[in-house]
Every structure is written in structure tokens, then in C-alpha cells.
Motif scaffolding. Structure first.
Motif, PDB file in Angstrom:
ATOM      1  N   LEU A  22      -9.691   4.952  -3.515  1.00 45.93           N
ATOM      2  CA  LEU A  22      -8.485   4.185  -3.838  1.00 45.93           C
ATOM      3  C   LEU A  22      -8.097   3.264  -2.684  1.00 45.93           C
ATOM      4  CD1 LEU A  22      -6.031   6.625  -5.634  1.00 45.93           C
ATOM      5  CD2 LEU A  22      -7.249   4.696  -6.604  1.00 45.93           C
ATOM      6  N   ASN A  23      -8.175   3.774  -1.460  1.00 50.06           N
ATOM      7  CA  ASN A  23      -7.838   2.949  -0.297  1.00 50.06           C
ATOM      8  C   ASN A  23      -8.758   1.730  -0.200  1.00 50.06           C
ATOM      9  OD1 ASN A  23      -5.601   4.380   0.691  1.00 50.06           O
ATOM     10  ND2 ASN A  23      -6.920   5.844   1.723  1.00 50.06           N
ATOM     11  N   LEU A  24     -10.039   1.926  -0.482  1.00 48.38           N
ATOM     12  CA  LEU A  24     -10.971   0.786  -0.478  1.00 48.38           C
ATOM     13  C   LEU A  24     -10.626  -0.190  -1.605  1.00 48.38           C
ATOM     14  CD1 LEU A  24     -14.409   2.487   0.261  1.00 48.38           C
ATOM     15  CD2 LEU A  24     -13.152   0.906   1.719  1.00 48.38           C
ATOM     16  N   ARG A  52       2.979  10.511  -8.159  1.00 56.36           N
ATOM     17  CA  ARG A  52       3.732  10.640  -6.899  1.00 56.36           C
ATOM     18  C   ARG A  52       2.809  11.038  -5.752  1.00 56.36           C
ATOM     19  NH1 ARG A  52       7.619  14.654  -8.539  1.00 56.36           N
ATOM     20  NH2 ARG A  52       7.549  13.984 -10.677  1.00 56.36           N
ATOM     21  N   GLU A  53       1.889  11.965  -6.029  1.00 53.21           N
ATOM     22  CA  GLU A  53       0.952  12.419  -5.002  1.00 53.21           C
ATOM     23  C   GLU A  53       0.052  11.275  -4.527  1.00 53.21           C
ATOM     24  OE1 GLU A  53      -2.672  15.679  -4.465  1.00 53.21           O
ATOM     25  OE2 GLU A  53      -1.429  15.733  -6.279  1.00 53.21           O
ATOM     26  N   LEU A  54      -0.412  10.456  -5.452  1.00 56.12           N
ATOM     27  CA  LEU A  54      -1.262   9.319  -5.089  1.00 56.12           C
ATOM     28  C   LEU A  54      -0.514   8.331  -4.206  1.00 56.12           C
ATOM     29  CD1 LEU A  54      -3.057   8.654  -8.479  1.00 56.12           C
ATOM     30  CD2 LEU A  54      -4.087   9.542  -6.393  1.00 56.12           C
ATOM     31  N   VAL A  55       0.749   8.037  -4.557  1.00 49.43           N
ATOM     32  CA  VAL A  55       1.546   7.084  -3.775  1.00 49.43           C
ATOM     33  C   VAL A  55       1.749   7.608  -2.354  1.00 49.43           C
ATOM     34  CG1 VAL A  55       3.859   6.085  -3.557  1.00 49.43           C
ATOM     35  CG2 VAL A  55       2.668   6.001  -5.737  1.00 49.43           C
ATOM     36  N   GLU A  56       1.935   8.925  -2.210  1.00 48.71           N
ATOM     37  CA  GLU A  56       2.125   9.511  -0.883  1.00 48.71           C
ATOM     38  C   GLU A  56       0.846   9.476  -0.056  1.00 48.71           C
ATOM     39  OE1 GLU A  56       3.529  13.477  -1.467  1.00 48.71           O
ATOM     40  OE2 GLU A  56       5.438  12.811  -2.324  1.00 48.71           O
ATOM     41  N   LYS A  57      -0.307   9.672  -0.699  1.00 48.65           N
ATOM     42  CA  LYS A  57      -1.557   9.841   0.043  1.00 48.65           C
ATOM     43  C   LYS A  57      -2.303   8.552   0.367  1.00 48.65           C
ATOM     44  CE  LYS A  57      -2.549  14.572  -1.203  1.00 48.65           C
ATOM     45  NZ  LYS A  57      -3.561  15.502  -1.734  1.00 48.65           N
ATOM     46  N   TYR A  60      -1.470   2.437   1.585  1.00 41.20           N
ATOM     47  CA  TYR A  60      -0.711   1.218   1.322  1.00 41.20           C
ATOM     48  C   TYR A  60       0.601   1.580   0.646  1.00 41.20           C
ATOM     49  CZ  TYR A  60      -4.909  -1.419   2.403  1.00 41.20           C
ATOM     50  OH  TYR A  60      -5.980  -1.951   3.046  1.00 41.20           O
ATOM     51  N   HIS A  61       1.606   0.726   0.801  1.00 41.95           N
ATOM     52  CA  HIS A  61       2.876   0.903   0.105  1.00 41.95           C
ATOM     53  C   HIS A  61       2.661   0.519  -1.355  1.00 41.95           C
ATOM     54  CE1 HIS A  61       5.115   1.578   3.790  1.00 41.95           C
ATOM     55  NE2 HIS A  61       4.432   0.578   4.319  1.00 41.95           N
ATOM     56  N   LYS A  79      -0.202  -5.050   3.958  1.00 45.21           N
ATOM     57  CA  LYS A  79      -0.406  -4.333   5.220  1.00 45.21           C
ATOM     58  C   LYS A  79      -0.456  -2.832   4.966  1.00 45.21           C
ATOM     59  CE  LYS A  79       2.009  -7.769   7.943  1.00 45.21           C
ATOM     60  NZ  LYS A  79       3.134  -8.048   8.820  1.00 45.21           N
ATOM     61  N   PRO A  80      -1.409  -2.135   5.585  1.00 36.27           N
ATOM     62  CA  PRO A  80      -1.482  -0.675   5.423  1.00 36.27           C
ATOM     63  C   PRO A  80      -0.276   0.013   6.063  1.00 36.27           C
ATOM     64  CG  PRO A  80      -3.513  -1.538   6.364  1.00 36.27           C
ATOM     65  CD  PRO A  80      -2.528  -2.659   6.347  1.00 36.27           C
ATOM     66  N   LYS A  81       0.006   1.226   5.584  1.00 41.16           N
ATOM     67  CA  LYS A  81       1.060   2.040   6.185  1.00 41.16           C
ATOM     68  C   LYS A  81       0.657   2.393   7.607  1.00 41.16           C
ATOM     69  CE  LYS A  81       2.253   4.702   2.047  1.00 41.16           C
ATOM     70  NZ  LYS A  81       2.186   6.055   1.479  1.00 41.16           N
ATOM     71  N   LYS A  82       1.644   2.529   8.477  1.00 40.36           N
ATOM     72  CA  LYS A  82       1.356   3.015   9.824  1.00 40.36           C
ATOM     73  C   LYS A  82       1.359   4.526   9.767  1.00 40.36           C
ATOM     74  CE  LYS A  82       3.172  -0.873  12.363  1.00 40.36           C
ATOM     75  NZ  LYS A  82       4.104  -1.337  13.387  1.00 40.36           N
TER      76      LYS A  82
END
Length: 91
Positions: A22-24, A52-57, A60-61, A79-82
Motif C-alpha cells: 500500500l505504501n508503494l 481505520r487500521e489501514l489509515v493508522e498503519k 501517508y495521511h 508528503k509521508p508521515k513523520k
């Protein structure tokens, strides 16, 4: 930047490998459509918890929306989450 990418969640559920994929996908796509297969879940409340779990993990926002047995992730910022790691205390 293309609009949409498609993924599926099966009987293994949300795994670290799925989050990496998902991140890719979020790196180059603004929307991701995730189909929930019958072998994974058919309870709408649990599908909402998965969203909800996907959004947390993910890195990205994102916001999510549930349409039937499909979760749609929408990237809010490019921009990725810090990610902050807890600092170790020195004694």
C-alpha cells in the motif's frame, strides 16, 4: 500521477507485506481501491475497523470510505508521515 490502484484483502487479512505494498501504491497514486474478499470478512463493522487500521498503519495521511465490501483510501498529502521513534533515556 494516476488516479487509482487496486488491491485485495484475503484470508490472511492485513499483513506487514500488504502495508508495504500500500505504501508503494500511495507513492504514485492518489486513490487506492481495496476489495475485501469473502474469505477475509463479510461483517461491515469489521470492514470499518480494517479501514481505520489501514489509515493508522500506512505512511501517508489518508482518509477512507467504505462502499459495500470495498475500502477506498484517498491520499490527503503527497508528503509521508513523520515517524518518530521513542528516544532511549540515558542513565
Amino acid at each position: 500521477m494516476s488516479f487509482e490502484s487496486r488491491f485485495q484483502i484475503g484470508k490472511n487479512g492485513i499483513t506487514p507485506g500488504f502495508i508495504d505494498a500500500l505504501n508503494l501504491g500511495l507513492k504514485t497514486h492518489s486513490n487506492i481501491r481495496i476489495s475485501i474478499l469473502k474469505s477475509a470478512e463479510r461483517d461491515r463493522q469489521k470492514i470499518n475497523e480494517m479501514g481505520r487500521e489501514l489509515v493508522e498503519k500506512v505512511n501517508y495521511h489518508c482518509d477512507y470510505k467504505i462502499l459495500g465490501f470495498t475500502i477506498i483510501l484517498k491520499k490527503q498529502s503527497s508528503k509521508p508521515k513523520k515517524i518518530t521513534k521513542p528516544q532511549e533515556k540515558s542513565i
